[in-house]
Write a protein that holds these residues in place. Structure first.
Motif, PDB file in Angstrom:
ATOM      1  N   HIS A  79     -17.092 -91.743 -68.951  1.00  0.00           N
ATOM      2  CA  HIS A  79     -15.764 -91.707 -68.486  1.00  0.00           C
ATOM      3  C   HIS A  79     -15.220 -93.363 -68.676  1.00  0.00           C
ATOM      4  CE1 HIS A  79     -14.701 -87.881 -67.855  1.00  0.00           C
ATOM      5  NE2 HIS A  79     -16.267 -87.629 -66.833  1.00  0.00           N
ATOM      6  N   TYR A  80     -16.178 -94.533 -68.530  1.00  0.00           N
ATOM      7  CA  TYR A  80     -15.656 -95.718 -68.763  1.00  0.00           C
ATOM      8  C   TYR A  80     -15.137 -95.976 -69.569  1.00  0.00           C
ATOM      9  CZ  TYR A  80     -15.844-100.973 -67.463  1.00  0.00           C
ATOM     10  OH  TYR A  80     -15.691-102.207 -67.526  1.00  0.00           O
ATOM     11  N   ILE A  82     -14.524 -94.424 -72.570  1.00  0.00           N
ATOM     12  CA  ILE A  82     -13.167 -93.486 -72.750  1.00  0.00           C
ATOM     13  C   ILE A  82     -12.006 -94.260 -72.451  1.00  0.00           C
ATOM     14  CG2 ILE A  82     -12.415 -91.672 -73.755  1.00  0.00           C
ATOM     15  CD1 ILE A  82     -15.436 -90.134 -74.669  1.00  0.00           C
ATOM     16  N   GLU A  83     -11.814 -94.206 -70.877  1.00  0.00           N
ATOM     17  CA  GLU A  83     -10.973 -93.967 -70.405  1.00  0.00           C
ATOM     18  C   GLU A  83     -10.092 -95.481 -70.875  1.00  0.00           C
ATOM     19  OE1 GLU A  83     -11.728 -92.151 -66.744  1.00  0.00           O
ATOM     20  OE2 GLU A  83     -11.925 -90.436 -67.822  1.00  0.00           O
ATOM     21  N   ASN A  84     -11.595 -96.940 -69.991  1.00  0.00           N
ATOM     22  CA  ASN A  84     -10.969 -97.959 -69.895  1.00  0.00           C
ATOM     23  C   ASN A  84     -10.929 -98.794 -71.419  1.00  0.00           C
ATOM     24  OD1 ASN A  84     -10.636 -98.544 -66.977  1.00  0.00           O
ATOM     25  ND2 ASN A  84     -12.797 -97.727 -67.099  1.00  0.00           N
ATOM     26  N   LYS A  86     -10.874 -97.672 -74.745  1.00  0.00           N
ATOM     27  CA  LYS A  86     -10.657 -96.052 -75.491  1.00  0.00           C
ATOM     28  C   LYS A  86     -11.650 -96.379 -77.229  1.00  0.00           C
ATOM     29  CE  LYS A  86      -6.240 -96.065 -73.698  1.00  0.00           C
ATOM     30  NZ  LYS A  86      -7.008 -95.390 -72.328  1.00  0.00           N
ATOM     31  N   LYS A 188     -14.804 -84.921 -74.700  1.00  0.00           N
ATOM     32  CA  LYS A 188     -13.867 -85.002 -74.296  1.00  0.00           C
ATOM     33  C   LYS A 188     -13.930 -82.380 -73.942  1.00  0.00           C
ATOM     34  CE  LYS A 188     -11.469 -89.080 -74.580  1.00  0.00           C
ATOM     35  NZ  LYS A 188      -9.879 -89.153 -75.193  1.00  0.00           N
TER      36      LYS A 188
END
Length: 219
Positions: A79-80, A82-84, A86, A188
């Motif tokens: 998550h880190y 992908i979300e922060n 990309k 995802k």
């Protein structure tokens, strides 16, 4: 190679900073990996302090909010990335593995050439350079899992998994979880690792989720 294919790597640490630091030192200059995130899964030793000495713009250290197990910790790092940051491709590596940058480069190249694959890895070798007994395996059935609880059952279940070196990519069902690469968009779509587990069987569950969605895995 498409330089826009941003690549991140997750390493999960729990009370094993010496092994984790050894891996960091080995891969820190791999240009094919854009960002390395070490997830300290609420270690009870000096892990966070010791690993933090090796962080920089490329190597990040984050601490999970709880020790929820292997799947939870890796998801925390995924998550880190992908979300922060990309990231498009996520590598998962256990602290005790060793891999050359050539493997990372080739996996990224094959993802671009063979878009049907969602997960790729390499042929795993043991410390003596021999192919491990299970470099991949089939998604286990209920009968297989039941038999595997017993010594005689494990003998019945025993199967040899051979490598076909004539193929650039060999289609398999389950890729070993100690080192693999997976597309971020696929993670995802399948809702990441199953956090209802704490340790073991994550690979088979991941493979089942991928198969149910029609994704392919290979080594």
């Amino acid at each position: 190679m498409n330089n826009k294919l941003k690549t991140g790597l997750v390493v999960l640490n729990y009370n094993d900073y010496k092994t984790t630091i050894k891996l960091i030192k080995m891969i820190k200059n791999y240009k094919s990996i854009d960002l390395i995130v070490i997830v300290d899964n609420c270690s009870t030793d000096k892990s966070y302090k010791k690993i933090n000495e090796y962080t920089n713009n490329k190597i990040k250290l984050i601490k999970s909010d709880k020790n929820g197990g292997y799947a939870y910790g890796n998801n925390f790092g995924i998550h880190y990335l992908i979300e922060n940051h990309k990231c498009d491709i996520i590598f998962i590596a256990n602290p005790d593995v060793e891999f050359e940058e050539n493997l990372v480069i080739e996996i990224k190249r094959q993802f671009e050439k063979n878009t049907k694959y969602s997960v790729l890895s390499g042929v795993m070798l043991d410390i003596n350079g021999n192919v491990v007994k299970a470099p991949y395996w089939d998604i286990p059935s209920y009968r297989y899992d039941l038999l595997d609880y017993f010594f005689i059952g494990r003998r019945i279940n025993k199967k040899e998994f051979k490598i076909d070196y004539n193929k650039k990519i060999m289609d398999v069902e389950v890729v070993p979880g100690s080192f693999l690469a997976i597309k971020a968009k696929v993670l995802k779509d399948i809702a990441y690792y199953d956090e209802n587990t704490f340790l073991y069987c994550e690979e088979s569950i991941l493979a089942t989720k991928l198969k149910n969605k029609g994704y392919k895995s290979g080594i």
